[in-house]
Motif scaffolding. Sequence first.
Motif, PDB file in Angstrom:
ATOM      1  N   ARG A  19       0.829  -1.201   0.000  1.00  0.00           N
ATOM      2  CA  ARG A  19       0.000   0.000   0.000  1.00  0.00           C
ATOM      3  C   ARG A  19       0.871   1.262   0.000  1.00  0.00           C
ATOM      4  O   ARG A  19       0.595   2.230  -0.705  1.00  0.00           O
ATOM      5  N   GLU A  22       2.295   1.825  -3.436  1.00  0.00           N
ATOM      6  CA  GLU A  22       1.276   2.351  -4.336  1.00  0.00           C
ATOM      7  C   GLU A  22       1.054   3.844  -4.100  1.00  0.00           C
ATOM      8  O   GLU A  22       0.911   4.617  -5.049  1.00  0.00           O
ATOM      9  N   LEU A  23       1.032   4.238  -2.823  1.00  0.00           N
ATOM     10  CA  LEU A  23       0.861   5.648  -2.498  1.00  0.00           C
ATOM     11  C   LEU A  23       2.045   6.473  -2.971  1.00  0.00           C
ATOM     12  O   LEU A  23       1.884   7.567  -3.511  1.00  0.00           O
ATOM     13  N   ARG A  43     -11.797   5.127 -11.644  1.00  0.00           N
ATOM     14  CA  ARG A  43     -11.510   4.486 -10.370  1.00  0.00           C
ATOM     15  C   ARG A  43     -12.202   5.283  -9.274  1.00  0.00           C
ATOM     16  O   ARG A  43     -12.611   6.437  -9.470  1.00  0.00           O
ATOM     17  N   GLU A  44     -12.319   4.662  -8.102  1.00  0.00           N
ATOM     18  CA  GLU A  44     -13.006   5.308  -6.990  1.00  0.00           C
ATOM     19  C   GLU A  44     -12.212   6.512  -6.492  1.00  0.00           C
ATOM     20  O   GLU A  44     -10.984   6.483  -6.429  1.00  0.00           O
ATOM     21  N   TYR A  45     -12.942   7.566  -6.152  1.00  0.00           N
ATOM     22  CA  TYR A  45     -12.320   8.791  -5.647  1.00  0.00           C
ATOM     23  C   TYR A  45     -11.594   8.525  -4.335  1.00  0.00           C
ATOM     24  O   TYR A  45     -12.086   7.800  -3.461  1.00  0.00           O
ATOM     25  N   GLN A  46     -10.394   9.122  -4.174  1.00  0.00           N
ATOM     26  CA  GLN A  46      -9.613   9.024  -2.956  1.00  0.00           C
ATOM     27  C   GLN A  46      -9.354  10.429  -2.432  1.00  0.00           C
ATOM     28  O   GLN A  46      -9.221  11.375  -3.209  1.00  0.00           O
ATOM     29  N   PRO A  47      -9.326  10.605  -1.107  1.00  0.00           N
ATOM     30  CA  PRO A  47      -9.021  11.927  -0.550  1.00  0.00           C
ATOM     31  C   PRO A  47      -7.738  12.487  -1.138  1.00  0.00           C
ATOM     32  O   PRO A  47      -6.727  11.788  -1.223  1.00  0.00           O
ATOM     33  N   ASP A  49      -7.623  13.642  -4.329  1.00  0.00           N
ATOM     34  CA  ASP A  49      -7.807  13.703  -5.775  1.00  0.00           C
ATOM     35  C   ASP A  49      -8.436  15.036  -6.175  1.00  0.00           C
ATOM     36  O   ASP A  49      -9.179  15.653  -5.393  1.00  0.00           O
ATOM     37  N   ARG A  69      -9.337   8.611 -15.110  1.00  0.00           N
ATOM     38  CA  ARG A  69      -7.885   8.499 -15.171  1.00  0.00           C
ATOM     39  C   ARG A  69      -7.451   8.639 -16.621  1.00  0.00           C
ATOM     40  O   ARG A  69      -8.129   8.157 -17.539  1.00  0.00           O
ATOM     41  N   GLU A 288       4.076  14.124  -1.088  1.00  0.00           N
ATOM     42  CA  GLU A 288       2.740  14.537  -0.674  1.00  0.00           C
ATOM     43  C   GLU A 288       2.733  16.008  -0.277  1.00  0.00           C
ATOM     44  O   GLU A 288       1.821  16.763  -0.644  1.00  0.00           O
TER      45      GLU A 288
END
Length: 295
Positions: A19, A22-23, A43-47, A49, A69, A288
Motif C-alpha cells: 500500500r 502504491e501511495l 476508479r473510486e475517488y480518494q481523498p 484527488d 484516469r 505529498e
Amino acid sequence: MERRLRKVKTTMSIHAHRRTLELLDGEYASIHHGRSHDFDDLREYQPGDDVKDIDWKATARSHVPLIKRYIASRQHTLLLVVDSGRNMAAVSESGERKAELAILVAGVLGYLASRHGDRVALLAGDEERVLAVQEGGSEAHLERMLRRIDEAVSLDGPRSDLARVLALAVRRMRRRALVVVIADDVAYTHDLDLHLGRLQARHEVLWVSIGDADLMARGRDRRELVGVDSGQGLPAFLRRDRRLRRAFDEAAAERRARLEEGLRSLGIAAARVADEQGAIAALFRLLERHRRARR
C-alpha cells in the motif's frame, strides 16, 4: 559488482508494504503540472484527488464517487542534483554511509520516474569536478547513473561545493523539470539561496537532506568518529563533556532550522533521511507535501 538498481528495488520491498509503495507511486505521478486528454479508465475517488476529475454521470450511476484516469500525454524530466563531495563519503546519522542513502533516494525517485515514462538526468559535483549524465528513461540508464554517483564519492575526493553545482543546474537546465537536490545537513548560505531561488522560478524543486552523524557518538558502541577533512575526532573526555554536547546540539539544531526556514521561504518542500529504513516514508511525505503545496 552488485547491481545498484536491484538493491534499490529490494530496499523498497523490504521497508515498504504494498500500500505504501502504491501511495508513493501515486504521489510521484500527481506532482506534475498538466493533464492528458487521453482517457484511460475510472476508479473510486480518494481523498486528495482533484475534484475536476470526477465523472459525475458515472458517479450517479454507481452511487460511488468515481474519477477519470488519463494516460500521460507527455514526458517530464527529473533532474537529480547530487552533492558528490567527500563529505558524502562520511557516515550518516544512522551510521550508514551517506553516499549509500543518497544513491537509495536517487534510485527510488529515478525508478518511479521511469515507471511513469519520464526521463531522468543527473548533475553531480564537488569543488573541482562535475558529473553530468544526459536524460534517459531505461532501467539500464538509471543503473549507470547510480553507479556514477557511487564512483564519484570517496574520502580522498575534493570537498563539496553544492552552490557551484546548483549554479550549473541553473545554466544548463532550460526546459522545465522536476529538480531534486540531494545533499547532507549543509549550512544555508546566500549563494544557496540565490541559486535555489533561480531554479525554483523555472522548475519544481524538492530537497532531500541526508542526516549528519552525531560526532559525540552517543548511544553507540563503535569507534570514535573522525572528520573527513581533518581525519581527527573528538577525544573521549570531550565527548563526555555535557556543556560541549549541549553546544553541539544547539549548533546542529540551529543549522538545520536555518536550512528549513530558507527552503520554506522559497516554497521548496524538503525531507530529511536519517537511515535506510525510514527513507521510503520520508520520500512519500516529501512528494505529498509538495503536491499539497501546489494545490
